[in-house]
Every structure is written in C-alpha cells, then in structure tokens.
Design a protein around this motif. Structure first.
Motif, short mmCIF file in Angstrom:
data_model
loop_
_atom_site.label_atom_id
_atom_site.label_comp_id
_atom_site.label_asym_id
_atom_site.label_seq_id
_atom_site.Cartn_x
_atom_site.Cartn_y
_atom_site.Cartn_z
N ARG A 54 0.86 -1.18 0.00
CA ARG A 54 0.00 0.00 0.00
C ARG A 54 0.90 1.24 0.00
N ASP A 55 0.26 2.36 -0.32
CA ASP A 55 0.94 3.65 -0.38
C ASP A 55 0.43 4.47 0.81
N TYR A 56 1.28 4.68 1.81
CA TYR A 56 0.85 5.36 3.04
C TYR A 56 1.24 6.83 2.99
N VAL A 57 0.23 7.69 3.19
CA VAL A 57 0.48 9.13 3.12
C VAL A 57 -0.01 9.76 4.43
N TYR A 58 0.81 10.67 4.96
CA TYR A 58 0.55 11.24 6.29
C TYR A 58 -0.56 12.29 6.23
N VAL A 59 -1.41 12.27 7.25
CA VAL A 59 -2.63 13.08 7.20
C VAL A 59 -2.35 14.59 7.07
N LEU A 60 -1.26 15.09 7.66
CA LEU A 60 -1.01 16.53 7.54
C LEU A 60 -0.58 16.89 6.12
N ASP A 61 0.07 15.95 5.42
CA ASP A 61 0.37 16.17 4.00
C ASP A 61 -0.93 16.16 3.18
N VAL A 62 -1.85 15.29 3.56
CA VAL A 62 -3.12 15.20 2.83
C VAL A 62 -3.91 16.50 2.97
N VAL A 63 -3.98 17.04 4.19
CA VAL A 63 -4.76 18.27 4.34
C VAL A 63 -4.05 19.46 3.68
N ASP A 64 -2.75 19.37 3.52
CA ASP A 64 -2.04 20.40 2.76
C ASP A 64 -2.52 20.38 1.29
N ALA A 65 -2.74 19.19 0.75
CA ALA A 65 -3.26 19.09 -0.63
C ALA A 65 -4.66 19.71 -0.72
N PHE A 66 -5.50 19.45 0.30
CA PHE A 66 -6.86 20.05 0.31
C PHE A 66 -6.76 21.58 0.37
N ALA A 67 -5.90 22.09 1.25
CA ALA A 67 -5.78 23.54 1.41
C ALA A 67 -5.35 24.17 0.09
N ARG A 68 -4.44 23.51 -0.63
CA ARG A 68 -3.99 24.03 -1.93
C ARG A 68 -5.11 23.93 -2.98
N ALA A 69 -5.82 22.78 -2.97
CA ALA A 69 -6.88 22.58 -3.96
C ALA A 69 -8.04 23.56 -3.74
N ALA A 70 -8.18 24.05 -2.51
CA ALA A 70 -9.25 25.03 -2.22
C ALA A 70 -8.95 26.39 -2.87
N GLY A 71 -7.71 26.56 -3.35
CA GLY A 71 -7.34 27.79 -4.08
C GLY A 71 -7.76 27.70 -5.54
N GLU A 72 -6.95 28.28 -6.41
CA GLU A 72 -7.35 28.36 -7.82
C GLU A 72 -6.87 27.14 -8.62
N GLY A 73 -5.80 26.48 -8.17
CA GLY A 73 -5.15 25.43 -8.99
C GLY A 73 -5.95 24.14 -9.06
N GLY A 74 -5.64 23.34 -10.07
CA GLY A 74 -6.17 21.98 -10.14
C GLY A 74 -7.62 21.89 -10.60
N GLY A 75 -8.17 22.98 -11.16
CA GLY A 75 -9.57 22.98 -11.56
C GLY A 75 -9.88 21.93 -12.62
#
Ligand SMILES: NC(=O)c1ccc[n+]([C@@H]2O[C@H](COP(=O)([O-])OP(=O)(O)OC[C@H]3O[C@@H](n4cnc5c(N)ncnc54)[C@H](O)[C@@H]3O)[C@@H](O)[C@H]2O)c1
Length: 307
Positions: free
Chosen positions: A205-226
């Motif tokens: 499995r690919d294990y990713v740390y929760v604080l890194d995950v919420v960093d992706a959400f915080a970035r996606a809440a901006g303009e990028g990745g539409g």
C-alpha cells in the motif's frame, strides 16, 4: 474565506478544519457524527446528514466560497454488504452537497476520492489518468461522485478538483478506517496484544501522512487543479511485512506478527503517482513514513495512557 467542510468531525476532516482555521479562514463543518466525533475548537458544526435537503437552504444563507466534501461511508466491506446504503450516503449525499454548493454560489468543490477507483491497475504507481476499474460499490460511489462534480462544473460553472487519496494515516485515526491497519498494529503493539498479517505479507500500500493530505486540500481550495483528478499519495509501495516492522520499531515492541490466510477481495498492490499534483498544486508529500509513524505512535500512546 468561508469554507464548508463535510465530514469535519472525522479523521481527515478534523485535521483539515485545524489547517483552514490556522490559515485564517472561517470554517463550517457538516457531520452527522456517525463515525467521527472530533469537533475542533473554533468550528461551527452543523450536525446533520449530508443527504438532508435542508443543507442547501442553510448553505444559501451563509454562502461558503469553497466546499470540501469528505463525509462518506468509508468502509469497502460495508459497501459490499449493503451497496444501497453506501450509495445513499456517497452518491445521493454527494449530489445533495453539490446542490448546496450551487445554492451557495460556491466557487469550488474539492471532492474526496480514493485510490480504490483504480482497482488492479496495469502499472504502479498509478497515474491519475489511468483507466478507472472500480471493484467495490465504495469505489463505484467515488467514481460517481467525481462524475457528478464534473457535471456541476459543466452545467453551472462550479469548479472542482478530485483528490484521489492513497492510504492515509496519522493521529486521530481509528482502527475502523480504510487504512486502519496502522492504527490496528499501533494499538495492539502498544497494548502487548498479538498482531496479524493477512497472506504472506507481500501485499503493498501507499501510506500518506494526514497533515500532508490536508495540505493538498488547502492548496486545492485555491485556484489550482480545476477540473482535474489529482493523486494524493507518495508513489512508494510498502509491504504489509515492512509496515509491521516499522510500526513495531516506532512502538518499541517485538516484530513478531501472526500470519493468517489472505482475505478475499484484498487488492495485491497499490501506489499512486503524485507528479501531476505537484505540477497543478505545487504539492509534495513531505513526511517520511518513519517520521509519520513516530507521530502516530506518540499520539496513540498518549491516548492510551491512564488519565
Ligand atoms: N482514511 C483513508 O485512508 C482514506 C483513503 C481514501 C479516501 N478516503 C476518503 O476520505 C474521506 C474522509 O475519510 P476519513 O478517513 O476521515 O473517515 P472518517 O470516518 O473518520 O470521516 C468521515 C466523516 O464523515 C461523517 N459522515 C459519515 N456519513 C455521513 C453522513 N451521511 N452525513 C454527514 N456526515 C457523515 C462521519 O461522522 C465522519 O466524521 C472519505 O470520503 C473517505 O472515503 C479516506
């Protein structure tokens, strides 16, 4: 910015609430507290089902700019046992959240998907444009939620990003979650109970740390990745046997699991390619597995300590 976070009392959602509040945003949480119970200080909680038709009315009155949709029925096994119940929360619930985003005239929806949508892929790590091969009602519901998000963009111009999460781990995770294996090993090893590895320990499995995950959400809440599906994982595969060794090391416990027959339906291997996420959002998983496990075990130790 005012953000609405569904599943805000859950494992990942509660960390996202912390992150958004720390970034200076206002946060409304929607959660029926069916599995999560972590209501963070500073959160305005609407205790309700994501499928409740009253959600759109409440959202229209408050007009959040961004909706991060994390609430879900999260168990693959439960989805196999009762696919209709899974679809009620994960498909109809998602449609209702999109209706709330429309009523609020929201700028963007960040939709939470899972690497389960890739099923058994042709190659690893899976790129986000790989063929979707859902092999459980849960995975089908995540595919469907993404299709609905894209439909709302086409119909109403509400932007969206789908974040396809690998196996998330970290503090506040309970052993019932999709990636519960780390909390199961941690709790058992700290308590001196036996641990069990299914199969010969070679599944990955690919294990990713929760604080890194919420960093992706915080970035996606901006303009990028539409309009994009973006993987949130490390691209690294860890075998079940290796994982046991690492958790045992972090817990200071013996690395001596029992082996049990493999479980029907368990996928043999998974890792997701995060390179497109770096390009779109400037995101990278910053926390190594050893470091993340140390934090996770420290949290579990504190929780288990007698008051
Ligand atoms: N944990 C992982 O490894 C992982 C991996 C891939 C995807 N995901 C996805 O991430 C999201 C968050 O998962 P999590 O691990 O934090 O799980 P979690 O169970 O801790 O959080 C889910 C939250 O949603 C709430 N909820 C459930 N049904 C609801 C409903 N009908 N109405 C309102 N609230 C409801 C629960 O009370 C809970 O607080 C989910 O969409 C899940 O599918 C998680």
């Amino acid at each position: 910015m005012l953000a609405l976070v569904t599943g805000a009392a859950g494992f990942i959602g509660s960390h996202l609430v912390d992150r958004l509040l720390a970034d200076g945003h206002e946060v409304i949480g929607v959660d029926d507290l069916s599995s999560g119970g972590t209501v963070r200080p500073g959160l305005e909680l609407w205790e309700m089902d994501v499928g409740d038709p009253a959600l759109a009315e409440r959202a229209a009155a408050r007009r959040p700019e961004v909706v991060c949709h994390l609430a879900a029925q999260v168990s693959v096994r439960a989805s196999v046992a009762d696919p209709a119940a899974d679809a009620r929360t994960n498909v109809l619930g998602t449609v209702n959240v999109l209706e709330a985003a429309r009523a609020a005239d929201a700028r963007k929806v960040v939709f939470t998907s899972s690497c389960a949508v890739y099923g058994v892929p042709d190659a690893l790590p899976v790129p986000p444009d790989a063929e979707l091969r859902p092999a459980s009602p849960y995975a089908a519901s995540k595919v469907s939620g993404e299709v609905y998000a894209a439909t709302y963009k086409a119909l109403y111009g509400i932007d969206y990003t789908t974040l396809t999460l690998a196996n998330v781990y970290g503090p506040r995770q309970t052993p019932e979650g999709e990636a519960g294996v780390i909390s199961i090993f941690t709790d058992a090893l700290l308590a001196g109970r036996p641990t069990r590895v299914y199969g010969d320990g070679s599944h990955t499995r690919d294990y990713v740390y929760v604080l890194d995950v919420v960093d992706a959400f915080a970035r996606a809440a901006g303009e990028g990745g539409g309009g994009l599906r973006l993987n949130v994982g490390t691209g690294v595969q860890t075998t079940d046997r290796e994982l046991h060794t690492l958790v045992a090391e972090a817990a200071g416990a013996p690395d001596d699991p029992e082996f049990a027959p493999p479980r029907l339906g368990d996928l043999p291997a998974m890792s997701v390619d995060p390179r497109a996420t770096r390009e779109a959002l400037g995101w990278a998983p910053g926390t190594g597995l050893r470091e993340g496990l140390a934090e996770t075990v420290a949290w579990a130790r504190e929780r288990m300590a007698p008051a």
